[in-house]
Design a protein around this motif. Structure first.
Motif, PDB file in Angstrom:
ATOM      1  N   VAL A 126      31.223  28.768  33.455  1.00 25.58           N
ATOM      2  CA  VAL A 126      30.733  28.814  35.411  1.00 25.58           C
ATOM      3  C   VAL A 126      31.928  29.017  36.220  1.00 25.58           C
ATOM      4  O   VAL A 126      32.995  29.028  36.235  1.00 25.58           O
ATOM      5  N   PRO A 127      31.455  30.309  36.797  1.00 24.47           N
ATOM      6  CA  PRO A 127      32.120  31.712  37.629  1.00 24.47           C
ATOM      7  C   PRO A 127      32.088  30.718  38.497  1.00 24.47           C
ATOM      8  O   PRO A 127      31.293  29.796  39.247  1.00 24.47           O
ATOM      9  N   PRO A 128      33.343  31.394  39.919  1.00 22.72           N
ATOM     10  CA  PRO A 128      33.401  30.789  40.834  1.00 22.72           C
ATOM     11  C   PRO A 128      32.399  30.642  41.731  1.00 22.72           C
ATOM     12  O   PRO A 128      32.193  31.728  41.374  1.00 22.72           O
ATOM     13  N   SER A 129      32.446  30.879  43.066  1.00 15.72           N
ATOM     14  CA  SER A 129      31.618  31.170  43.580  1.00 15.72           C
ATOM     15  C   SER A 129      32.476  32.969  45.120  1.00 15.72           C
ATOM     16  O   SER A 129      31.393  33.517  45.212  1.00 15.72           O
ATOM     17  N   ALA A 130      33.353  32.651  44.641  1.00 13.47           N
ATOM     18  CA  ALA A 130      33.633  34.012  45.192  1.00 13.47           C
ATOM     19  C   ALA A 130      35.155  34.319  43.727  1.00 13.47           C
ATOM     20  O   ALA A 130      35.886  33.105  43.750  1.00 13.47           O
ATOM     21  N   PRO A 131      35.900  35.494  44.166  1.00 11.25           N
ATOM     22  CA  PRO A 131      37.373  35.410  43.447  1.00 11.25           C
ATOM     23  C   PRO A 131      38.129  34.943  43.752  1.00 11.25           C
ATOM     24  O   PRO A 131      39.123  34.335  42.524  1.00 11.25           O
ATOM     25  N   GLU A 132      38.374  34.641  45.646  1.00  6.70           N
ATOM     26  CA  GLU A 132      39.452  34.468  45.748  1.00  6.70           C
ATOM     27  C   GLU A 132      39.598  32.361  45.285  1.00  6.70           C
ATOM     28  O   GLU A 132      40.329  32.140  45.904  1.00  6.70           O
ATOM     29  N   ASP A 133      38.547  32.048  44.617  1.00  3.11           N
ATOM     30  CA  ASP A 133      38.672  30.778  44.489  1.00  3.11           C
ATOM     31  C   ASP A 133      39.693  30.012  43.196  1.00  3.11           C
ATOM     32  O   ASP A 133      39.269  29.514  42.884  1.00  3.11           O
ATOM     33  N   LEU A 134      39.627  31.726  42.296  1.00  2.00           N
ATOM     34  CA  LEU A 134      40.005  30.870  41.343  1.00  2.00           C
ATOM     35  C   LEU A 134      41.916  31.431  41.273  1.00  2.00           C
ATOM     36  O   LEU A 134      42.079  32.951  41.939  1.00  2.00           O
ATOM     37  N   PRO A 135      42.961  31.097  40.656  1.00  4.96           N
ATOM     38  CA  PRO A 135      44.397  32.083  40.400  1.00  4.96           C
ATOM     39  C   PRO A 135      44.531  33.359  40.066  1.00  4.96           C
ATOM     40  O   PRO A 135      43.750  33.429  38.908  1.00  4.96           O
ATOM     41  N   GLY A 136      45.535  34.141  40.037  1.00  3.08           N
ATOM     42  CA  GLY A 136      46.080  34.753  39.615  1.00  3.08           C
ATOM     43  C   GLY A 136      45.092  36.237  38.779  1.00  3.08           C
ATOM     44  O   GLY A 136      44.756  36.646  39.385  1.00  3.08           O
ATOM     45  N   MET A 137      45.142  36.113  37.669  1.00  3.48           N
ATOM     46  CA  MET A 137      44.466  36.772  37.170  1.00  3.48           C
ATOM     47  C   MET A 137      42.783  37.283  37.021  1.00  3.48           C
ATOM     48  O   MET A 137      41.749  37.602  36.539  1.00  3.48           O
ATOM     49  N   TRP A 138      42.492  35.165  36.720  1.00  4.30           N
ATOM     50  CA  TRP A 138      41.457  35.594  37.003  1.00  4.30           C
ATOM     51  C   TRP A 138      40.219  36.008  38.286  1.00  4.30           C
ATOM     52  O   TRP A 138      40.008  36.135  38.018  1.00  4.30           O
ATOM     53  N   ARG A 139      41.523  36.083  39.575  1.00  3.34           N
ATOM     54  CA  ARG A 139      40.754  36.865  40.088  1.00  3.34           C
ATOM     55  C   ARG A 139      40.992  37.914  40.789  1.00  3.34           C
ATOM     56  O   ARG A 139      39.427  38.565  40.776  1.00  3.34           O
ATOM     57  N   THR A 140      41.809  38.538  40.050  1.00  2.00           N
ATOM     58  CA  THR A 140      41.420  40.609  39.419  1.00  2.00           C
ATOM     59  C   THR A 140      39.842  40.389  38.420  1.00  2.00           C
ATOM     60  O   THR A 140      39.266  41.486  38.749  1.00  2.00           O
ATOM     61  N   TYR A 141      39.780  39.478  37.642  1.00  4.19           N
ATOM     62  CA  TYR A 141      38.599  39.199  36.845  1.00  4.19           C
ATOM     63  C   TYR A 141      37.304  39.116  37.265  1.00  4.19           C
ATOM     64  O   TYR A 141      36.367  40.673  37.165  1.00  4.19           O
ATOM     65  N   TYR A 142      37.249  38.441  38.538  1.00  4.24           N
ATOM     66  CA  TYR A 142      35.504  38.687  39.425  1.00  4.24           C
ATOM     67  C   TYR A 142      36.070  39.954  40.837  1.00  4.24           C
ATOM     68  O   TYR A 142      34.575  39.561  40.587  1.00  4.24           O
ATOM     69  N   GLU A 143      36.949  40.350  41.083  1.00  2.00           N
ATOM     70  CA  GLU A 143      36.854  41.262  41.415  1.00  2.00           C
ATOM     71  C   GLU A 143      36.396  42.132  40.423  1.00  2.00           C
ATOM     72  O   GLU A 143      35.630  43.297  41.845  1.00  2.00           O
ATOM     73  N   LYS A 144      36.625  42.054  39.797  1.00  2.00           N
ATOM     74  CA  LYS A 144      35.793  43.220  38.581  1.00  2.00           C
ATOM     75  C   LYS A 144      34.277  42.790  38.700  1.00  2.00           C
ATOM     76  O   LYS A 144      33.603  43.903  38.416  1.00  2.00           O
ATOM     77  N   TRP A 145      33.855  41.748  38.791  1.00  2.00           N
ATOM     78  CA  TRP A 145      32.634  41.591  38.084  1.00  2.00           C
ATOM     79  C   TRP A 145      32.430  40.201  39.267  1.00  2.00           C
ATOM     80  O   TRP A 145      31.912  39.284  39.505  1.00  2.00           O
ATOM     81  N   PRO A 146      31.884  40.780  40.166  1.00  3.75           N
ATOM     82  CA  PRO A 146      31.638  40.022  41.599  1.00  3.75           C
ATOM     83  C   PRO A 146      30.075  39.808  41.706  1.00  3.75           C
ATOM     84  O   PRO A 146      30.096  38.353  41.911  1.00  3.75           O
ATOM     85  N   MET A 147      29.549  40.488  41.057  1.00  5.11           N
ATOM     86  CA  MET A 147      27.831  39.608  41.180  1.00  5.11           C
ATOM     87  C   MET A 147      27.769  38.935  39.369  1.00  5.11           C
ATOM     88  O   MET A 147      26.474  38.410  40.080  1.00  5.11           O
TER      89      MET A 147
END
Length: 192
Positions: free
Chosen positions: A52-73
């Motif tokens: 289950v992805p977060p609602s936004a990248p900033e909802d997760l810490p560390g490299m998970w934030r970077t990961y979802y910045e790559k996959w915002p869609m």
């Protein structure tokens, strides 16, 4: 943990991996029939994980934030929420099958799955799903660390790339041969 007591752990057979998204696992259909066969025969012994992805990248810490910045869609604010759910042929099995949601590749991080399995005295996991070289690998290695016996059904796991799928199966069958048995679905089912 009783190795004679088993459950089917089906990893991330979700619409967002089956349908036309950036994360589509194009050869999921190759293993679909085997996964459905096992889950349909043993729904009361099946646990589905959902990534289950977060609602936004900033909802997760560390490299998970970077990961979802790559996959915002693929965050839940941009992704159609129905795509997070299981594929329909598996969703209809819940209940008696159960669902455990996770935010990371591993289903063991929050401790809920392990606690539920300990409560049932489960000692063996029959693993299916996707992707072999990501979430299935994380689930299997975590299970090994926690002391479970793992039966990995090689024709019921899938990946987006053949090379890393094959390498993961080789790694698990050779380096972890004491804790993991890699076999075909038909071979496993014939033991009943």
């Amino acid at each position: 943990m009783n190795p004679e007591r088993w459950t089917h752990l089906c990893v991330d057979m979700q619409r967002m991996f089956a349908e036309d998204t950036p994360w589509q696992v194009t050869w999921m259909p190759k293993v679909f029939d085997q996964v459905v066969e096992i889950a349909t025969r043993f729904p009361e012994r099946t646990i589905f994980t959902r990534f289950v992805p977060p609602s936004a990248p900033e909802d997760l810490p560390g490299m998970w934030r970077t990961y979802y910045e790559k996959w915002p869609m693929m965050t839940t604010t941009q992704l159609d929420p129905v795509l997070v759910d299981l594929v329909p042929d598996l969703k209809r099995l819940v209940p008696p099958a159960r669902i455990f949601d996770k935010r990371t590749y591993s289903p063991w991080t929050n401790g809920r799955l392990h606690s539920a399995l300990l409560h049932q005295d489960i000692g063996t996991l029959v693993v299916t799903g996707g992707e072999t070289d990501i979430c299935v690998l994380a689930a299997t290695l975590g299970a090994i660390d926690l002391g479970y016996k793992v039966i990995l059904l090689k024709d019921a796991v899938c990946s987006a790339t053949d090379q890393t799928h094959d390498a993961s199966l080789e790694l698990l069958s050779k380096r972890f041969s004491v804790q993991v048995k890699v076999m075909n679905t038909e071979e496993w089912l014939s033991s009943f």
